[in-house]
Design a protein around this motif. Structure first.
Motif, mmCIF file in Angstrom:
data_model
loop_
_atom_site.group_PDB
_atom_site.id
_atom_site.type_symbol
_atom_site.label_atom_id
_atom_site.label_comp_id
_atom_site.label_asym_id
_atom_site.label_seq_id
_atom_site.Cartn_x
_atom_site.Cartn_y
_atom_site.Cartn_z
ATOM 1 N N VAL A 151 0.677 -0.849 0.104
ATOM 2 C CA VAL A 151 0.051 0.054 -0.182
ATOM 3 C C VAL A 151 1.099 0.948 -0.164
ATOM 4 O O VAL A 151 2.336 1.003 0.098
ATOM 5 C CB VAL A 151 -0.897 0.015 1.343
ATOM 6 N N PRO A 152 0.567 2.478 0.047
ATOM 7 C CA PRO A 152 0.609 3.696 -0.210
ATOM 8 C C PRO A 152 1.967 3.816 1.266
ATOM 9 O O PRO A 152 1.488 3.533 1.910
ATOM 10 C CB PRO A 152 0.513 4.896 0.008
ATOM 11 N N GLY A 153 3.073 4.168 1.469
ATOM 12 C CA GLY A 153 4.394 4.040 1.903
ATOM 13 C C GLY A 153 5.361 3.062 2.029
ATOM 14 O O GLY A 153 5.545 2.231 3.206
ATOM 15 N N GLU A 154 4.070 1.535 1.362
ATOM 16 C CA GLU A 154 5.271 0.431 1.675
ATOM 17 C C GLU A 154 5.728 -0.201 0.448
ATOM 18 O O GLU A 154 5.851 -0.190 -0.407
ATOM 19 C CB GLU A 154 3.911 -0.563 2.589
ATOM 20 N N THR A 155 6.753 -0.992 0.885
ATOM 21 C CA THR A 155 8.199 -1.460 -0.753
ATOM 22 C C THR A 155 8.116 -2.851 -0.047
ATOM 23 O O THR A 155 7.924 -3.461 1.130
ATOM 24 C CB THR A 155 8.910 -0.675 -0.761
ATOM 25 N N SER A 156 8.003 -4.130 -1.333
ATOM 26 C CA SER A 156 8.541 -5.108 -1.022
ATOM 27 C C SER A 156 9.806 -5.377 -0.366
ATOM 28 O O SER A 156 10.665 -4.959 -1.241
ATOM 29 C CB SER A 156 8.254 -6.213 -2.091
ATOM 30 N N LEU A 157 11.057 -5.980 0.340
ATOM 31 C CA LEU A 157 11.992 -6.525 0.342
ATOM 32 C C LEU A 157 12.179 -7.611 -0.193
ATOM 33 O O LEU A 157 13.569 -7.244 -0.650
ATOM 34 C CB LEU A 157 11.688 -6.145 1.488
ATOM 35 N N GLY A 158 11.092 -8.457 -0.854
ATOM 36 C CA GLY A 158 11.636 -9.757 -1.931
ATOM 37 C C GLY A 158 10.660 -10.043 -2.466
ATOM 38 O O GLY A 158 9.940 -10.683 -1.875
ATOM 39 N N ALA A 159 10.871 -11.053 -3.315
ATOM 40 C CA ALA A 159 9.665 -12.030 -4.139
ATOM 41 C C ALA A 159 10.227 -13.076 -4.156
ATOM 42 O O ALA A 159 11.753 -13.671 -4.555
ATOM 43 C CB ALA A 159 9.678 -11.137 -5.090
ATOM 44 N N SER A 160 9.130 -14.366 -3.996
ATOM 45 C CA SER A 160 9.444 -16.024 -4.755
ATOM 46 C C SER A 160 9.071 -15.798 -6.132
ATOM 47 O O SER A 160 7.302 -16.738 -5.746
ATOM 48 C CB SER A 160 9.743 -16.870 -3.750
ATOM 49 N N PRO A 161 8.673 -15.262 -6.609
ATOM 50 C CA PRO A 161 7.557 -15.336 -7.621
ATOM 51 C C PRO A 161 7.612 -16.912 -8.766
ATOM 52 O O PRO A 161 8.050 -17.614 -9.129
ATOM 53 C CB PRO A 161 7.831 -14.242 -9.308
ATOM 54 N N THR A 162 6.018 -16.648 -9.239
ATOM 55 C CA THR A 162 5.526 -17.903 -9.984
ATOM 56 C C THR A 162 4.901 -17.622 -10.746
ATOM 57 O O THR A 162 4.185 -16.545 -10.925
ATOM 58 C CB THR A 162 4.292 -18.997 -9.013
ATOM 59 N N VAL B 145 14.138 -14.007 -8.856
ATOM 60 C CA VAL B 145 14.290 -12.256 -8.756
ATOM 61 C C VAL B 145 15.843 -11.817 -8.420
ATOM 62 O O VAL B 145 16.486 -12.216 -7.215
ATOM 63 C CB VAL B 145 13.801 -11.482 -8.331
ATOM 64 N N PRO B 146 16.826 -11.051 -8.703
ATOM 65 C CA PRO B 146 17.858 -10.679 -8.598
ATOM 66 C C PRO B 146 17.805 -10.109 -7.371
ATOM 67 O O PRO B 146 16.722 -8.944 -6.960
ATOM 68 C CB PRO B 146 18.719 -10.599 -9.261
ATOM 69 N N PRO B 147 18.707 -9.761 -5.897
ATOM 70 C CA PRO B 147 18.153 -8.640 -5.103
ATOM 71 C C PRO B 147 18.759 -7.160 -5.456
ATOM 72 O O PRO B 147 19.454 -7.416 -6.148
ATOM 73 C CB PRO B 147 19.006 -9.397 -4.231
ATOM 74 N N THR B 148 17.648 -6.743 -4.692
ATOM 75 C CA THR B 148 18.226 -5.130 -5.101
ATOM 76 C C THR B 148 19.595 -5.058 -4.678
ATOM 77 O O THR B 148 19.984 -5.020 -3.942
ATOM 78 C CB THR B 148 16.896 -4.244 -4.303
ATOM 79 N N HIS B 149 19.916 -4.009 -4.804
ATOM 80 C CA HIS B 149 21.071 -2.747 -5.208
ATOM 81 C C HIS B 149 21.792 -1.585 -5.239
ATOM 82 O O HIS B 149 20.417 -1.659 -6.179
ATOM 83 C CB HIS B 149 22.159 -4.041 -5.219
ATOM 84 N N THR B 150 22.083 -0.762 -4.511
ATOM 85 C CA THR B 150 22.179 0.373 -4.848
ATOM 86 C C THR B 150 24.336 0.226 -6.111
ATOM 87 O O THR B 150 24.339 -0.367 -5.074
ATOM 88 C CB THR B 150 22.577 1.424 -4.093
ATOM 89 N N LEU B 151 24.455 1.337 -6.750
ATOM 90 C CA LEU B 151 25.462 1.169 -7.151
ATOM 91 C C LEU B 151 25.671 2.963 -7.904
ATOM 92 O O LEU B 151 24.963 3.487 -8.282
ATOM 93 C CB LEU B 151 25.102 0.115 -8.005
ATOM 94 N N ILE B 152 26.624 2.832 -7.417
ATOM 95 C CA ILE B 152 26.766 4.930 -7.883
ATOM 96 C C ILE B 152 27.305 4.807 -9.321
ATOM 97 O O ILE B 152 28.498 3.864 -10.072
ATOM 98 C CB ILE B 152 28.664 5.274 -6.665
ATOM 99 N N TYR B 153 26.375 4.864 -10.300
ATOM 100 C CA TYR B 153 26.452 5.028 -11.664
ATOM 101 C C TYR B 153 26.108 6.609 -12.132
ATOM 102 O O TYR B 153 25.724 6.923 -11.626
ATOM 103 C CB TYR B 153 25.679 4.338 -11.953
ATOM 104 N N PRO B 154 27.287 7.399 -13.085
ATOM 105 C CA PRO B 154 28.442 6.834 -13.627
ATOM 106 C C PRO B 154 29.304 6.460 -12.818
ATOM 107 O O PRO B 154 29.645 7.156 -11.515
ATOM 108 C CB PRO B 154 28.773 7.664 -14.983
ATOM 109 N N PHE B 155 30.077 5.562 -12.685
ATOM 110 C CA PHE B 155 31.680 4.951 -12.122
ATOM 111 C C PHE B 155 32.775 6.154 -11.594
ATOM 112 O O PHE B 155 33.072 7.270 -13.174
ATOM 113 C CB PHE B 155 32.887 4.095 -13.252
ATOM 114 N N PRO B 156 32.864 7.055 -10.351
ATOM 115 C CA PRO B 156 33.585 8.174 -10.247
ATOM 116 C C PRO B 156 35.040 8.225 -10.641
ATOM 117 O O PRO B 156 35.761 8.131 -9.736
ATOM 118 C CB PRO B 156 33.262 8.477 -8.891
ATOM 119 N N GLY C 89 14.314 -13.489 -13.176
ATOM 120 C CA GLY C 89 13.772 -11.909 -13.518
ATOM 121 C C GLY C 89 12.618 -12.524 -12.940
ATOM 122 O O GLY C 89 11.836 -13.722 -13.280
ATOM 123 N N LEU C 90 10.992 -11.757 -13.497
ATOM 124 C CA LEU C 90 10.109 -11.825 -12.901
ATOM 125 C C LEU C 90 10.055 -12.293 -14.864
ATOM 126 O O LEU C 90 10.102 -11.836 -15.969
ATOM 127 C CB LEU C 90 9.937 -10.321 -13.031
#
Length: 421
Positions: free
Chosen positions: A34-45, A214-225, A420-421
């Motif tokens: 719902v608004p204000g929530e997010t999914s931390l992971g998924a095991s889709p079928t 589904v691959p785990p979510t991750h953050t990445l500094i991009y473009p590379f500094p 992926g999904l």
């Protein structure tokens, strides 16, 4: 007055006060954020909400129906921990003595010249639907429902447990595998037994097992500094791999050092965008000149320029290449073999400033991306006798090794390609 003999004879005592408070009402839950929530992971079928078609397959007097299938699929398709459900329809029940089903999973391996065709059944789930005489019945019903719950794992003949592998029939990859043929498939077979004067009927229907990851979510500094990166700590979300291009002693050059930066999380969806990377090459100025020699990249019309940059030295040229390589390995019938082929080619481009001098040490920076080819249909898996593994590979090698001043450098690290999904 005598003391009580047992604890049960003690008179009841008053409750001890505590700081425990009554639990509040449980919060409302919903299957979607719902608004204000997010999914931390998924095991889709395979989503049941969108798979509402019925798939029909017919052979002779037997018709199979599979419920909740996506429209237009060539064969029934199921995801991880899926449920195969449907009905068997018989055109005639005359002389039928038994009706049964069996869900099977098997691999087929053929290695030309070394191994005759080898078949291994890793999954067998029988299901008896009807037998003559049960409950006094002489004839089966014309329609009988069935249901199979697909397990997530299996145990091989050595007692080791593995995840159930996906369906794998590499028609597009047969050229790359050369003399090796592999197949992993699932079938649902129906046997309609009859009396001795009437032939029994057998129907075999392929099903597609397609577990999604589904691959785990991750953050990445991009473009590379690249202008601020130091040797101490890689930027957030990146991992550094250090390699050395070894100089051949007879040429009098020094070794050249490479730093390859790639995403620290080495799990990629086959449907994701390009995978970025960064390369830094630095060494003694004379060695760098011999390796790179200020040569411009090969023209875009050159076949090499599609995935690398070619630099010229006085004696030969050196190719810098980045790609993703897939390895298919077998270990069956006392024979082990592996075949590898490229499933993604990288681009590479200079970053300004191209050269930086510091105490007779020159540095060259590159950046690029590698894209997984759309022909990749399954992710990596390991089921013991058959496995698929993927690698990120970086090479610097001379076009003519006989004239090379440096040894060939090959770096590889394992990655995991998922659906992926």
């Amino acid at each position: 007055m005598s003391a009580p003999d047992t604890l049960t004879d003690l008179p009841p005592s008053a409750p001890v006060p505590t700081d425990t408070h009554p639990a509040l009402d449980a919060p409302d839950y919903s299957p979607e954020p719902v608004p204000g929530e997010t999914s931390l992971g998924a095991s889709p079928t395979i989503c049941a909400d969108t798979a509402r078609r019925t798939f029909f397959a017919r052979q002779d007097e037997i018709t199979l129906t599979f419920l909740r299938q996506l429209e237009g699929v060539p064969i029934p398709r199921y995801g991880r921990a899926g449920c195969i459900s449907g009905q068997i329809h018989l055109a005639s029940t005359y002389g039928v003595t038994a009706v049964s089903l069996q869900l099977e999973g098997r691999i087929v391996v053929d290695l030309e010249g070394r191994l005759p065709m080898f078949t291994y059944h890793f999954l067998k789930i029988p299901l008896a639907l009807w037998e003559k005489g049960t409950n006094g019945e002489k004839y089966p019903p014309f329609a009988m429902p069935f249901r199979f719950d697909i397990p997530e794992t299996f145990v091989d003949d050595g007692g080791k447990e593995y995840s159930l592998p996906p369906s794998y029939e590499p028609e597009m990859e047969s050229v790359n595998l050369k003399d090796l043929y592999v197949q992993c498939s699932y079938t649902l077979s129906v046997k309609m037994a009859r009396g001795r004067f009437m032939p029994s009927k057998l129907m075999v229907q392929k099903v597609n097992y397609d577990p999604r990851t589904v691959p785990p979510t991750h953050t990445l500094i991009y473009p590379f500094p690249y202008t601020t990166v130091t040797d101490e700590t890689p930027p957030h979300g990146w991992r550094r791999y250090d390699e050395v291009i070894v100089a051949r002693p007879q040429n009098g050059f020094h070794d050249v050092h490479c730093q390859l930066y790639a995403p620290a999380l080495r799990v990629y969806s086959m449907k994701s965008g390009p995978i970025p990377y960064f390369l830094r090459v630095h060494g003694h100025s004379e060695s760098m000149s011999a390796l790179l020699c200020h040569a411009p990249p090969a023209p875009t019309s050159s076949p090499r320029s599609r995935w690398g940059i070619t630099h010229a030295s006085q004696s030969t040229t050196y190719d810098i290449e980045v790609h993703i390589k897939r390895q298919v390995s077998i270990a069956v019938g006392g024979v082990s073999a592996a075949r590898s082929y490229i499933v993604g080619k990288g681009t590479l481009r200079d970053l300004p400033p191209v050269y930086r001098s510091e105490e007779d040490v020159n540095t060259v920076d590159y950046e690029g991306e590698v894209q997984i080819e759309p022909t990749v249909a399954v992710g990596g898996f390991d089921m013991g006798k058959l496995s698929i593994a993927d690698f990120f590979v970086f090479t610097i090698k001379a076009v003519d090794p006989r004239k090379a001043a440096f040894e060939e450098l090959t770096h590889s690290h394992t990655i995991r390609i998922v659906t992926g999904l």
